[in-house]
Write a protein that holds these residues in place. Structure first.
Motif, PDB file in Angstrom:
ATOM      1  N   SER A   1      32.210  23.645 -75.117  1.00  0.00           N
ATOM      2  CA  SER A   1      31.019  22.791 -73.906  1.00  0.00           C
ATOM      3  C   SER A   1      30.561  24.394 -73.810  1.00  0.00           C
ATOM      4  O   SER A   1      30.150  24.476 -72.510  1.00  0.00           O
ATOM      5  CB  SER A   1      31.881  22.312 -72.801  1.00  0.00           C
TER       6      SER A   1
ATOM      7  N   LYS B   1      37.524  16.704 -77.738  1.00  0.00           N
ATOM      8  CA  LYS B   1      37.554  18.284 -77.272  1.00  0.00           C
ATOM      9  C   LYS B   1      38.007  19.592 -78.008  1.00  0.00           C
ATOM     10  O   LYS B   1      38.306  20.208 -78.402  1.00  0.00           O
ATOM     11  CB  LYS B   1      37.633  18.376 -75.455  1.00  0.00           C
TER      12      LYS B   1
ATOM     13  N   TRP C   1      39.659  16.990 -69.726  1.00  0.00           N
ATOM     14  CA  TRP C   1      39.230  17.075 -71.022  1.00  0.00           C
ATOM     15  C   TRP C   1      39.951  16.030 -71.550  1.00  0.00           C
ATOM     16  O   TRP C   1      39.984  15.255 -70.843  1.00  0.00           O
ATOM     17  CB  TRP C   1      40.897  18.116 -71.783  1.00  0.00           C
TER      18      TRP C   1
END
Length: 306
Positions: free
Chosen positions: A145, A62, A58
């Motif tokens: 992501s 993020k 991370w």
């Protein structure tokens, strides 16, 4: 026992152990046999590596997509007064170790709301322990992501869908869903708190729908890519089935004259099976949880009740 029986008894016991190997051979269960026979397919591995990143990967900024307004519960007193709506995003700011009221090491994960407010999610484990875990998820969110990875892999692909439980954008069932038919994947976007990903698609009839699912390997969650999609046309494995019968199967319907395998493809496995025989034929009755009842004679459907 007479003394001269002892050598004979010992010899028989030793021979039994030596020749059968019962004491040294591990027991093979039905599950072991099933796993041994199930080959790994391209669908099994397609999104297997698409999963939450570990905390060690991370970085500040993020993004995490909120899947449920109940996320405010995990932030306690730091939650914004107006709550956090589903579909919005929060960003990771950092992680630090702290002490609980009992003096035990805990980890505070800090996020920023869209308005710039700090949100603190406390996990009752040391920071070093969390850093060693292979992945870390935050309740009521999905890492952006994961969504982008799945979307990149699936967008604009033609696939075959294996379920007729099609949904609209709010995860509500819709009519007209079919299975074992080709669909075009339009996009993959964030899902909901139950199924983090939503695949939007269009079939060859122009019907648009969605399916909500989990990323990751087969069996890791109730609904993953290999359980709902196929790269190849399932009909290729059942070409002896007449086209009209196959059309019924794709719509989850049955008709008199269908075989047991065709009925299983259409409706899935029954809850109960009752077998018997008469002087003329073998009888088999299938009962489903929704009340559907099928009656077969010599493996051919003779009647059914919905």
């Amino acid at each position: 026992m007479k003394p001269y029986f002892l050598p004979l008894l010992l010899t028989l016991l030793l021979q039994s152990c030596f020749f059968t190997g019962v004491e040294s051979t591990p027991r093979i269960t039905a599950g072991d046999v099933k796993r041994e026979r199930e080959p790994v397919t391209a669908e099994d591995t397609f999104l297997a590596s698409t999963a939450d990143a570990p905390l060690g990967q991370w970085y500040p900024g993020k993004e995490f997509v909120v899947t449920d307004p109940r996320i405010s519960l995990i932030f306690g007193a730091t939650a914004p007064s107006g709550g956090l709506p589903a579909g919005g995003t929060i960003t990771f700011a950092g992680a630090s170790e702290a002490r609980s009221v009992a003096g035990l090491p805990v980890t505070d994960l800090t996020f920023l709301s869209p308005g710039g407010n700090e949100l603190v999610y406390r996990i009752n484990r040391p920071l070093a322990t969390l850093m060693e875990e292979r992945s870390l998820s935050v309740p009521y969110t999905i890492q952006s992501s994961v969504v982008s990875s799945a979307d990149s892999a699936m967008r604009d692909r033609d696939l075959y869908i294996l379920t007729l439980a099609w949904r609209d954008s709010t995860d509500t069932p819709i009519d007209g869903g079919r299975k074992f038919v080709k669909v075009h994947i339009d996009s993959v976007t964030p899902g909901n708190s139950h199924f983090p990903l939503k695949a939007s698609f269009t079939d060859t009839h122009g019907l648009s729908a969605c399916i909500f699912f989990h990323p990751g390997a087969k069996g890791a969650f109730p609904r993953t890519f290999p359980t709902i999609f196929s790269f190849t046309d399932p009909y290729l494995r059942y070409q002896s089935t007449m086209p009209a019968t196959w059309d019924l199967i794709t719509r989850g319907k049955v008709a008199d004259g269908m075989t047991r395998e065709e009925c299983r493809l259409a409706l899935g496995a029954p809850k109960e099976i009752d077998r018997g025989a008469t002087q003329s034929y073998l009888r088999e009755a299938w009962l489903y949880e929704n009340g559907v009842y099928l009656l077969f004679e010599d493996g051919i459907l003779k009647s059914f009740r919905r």
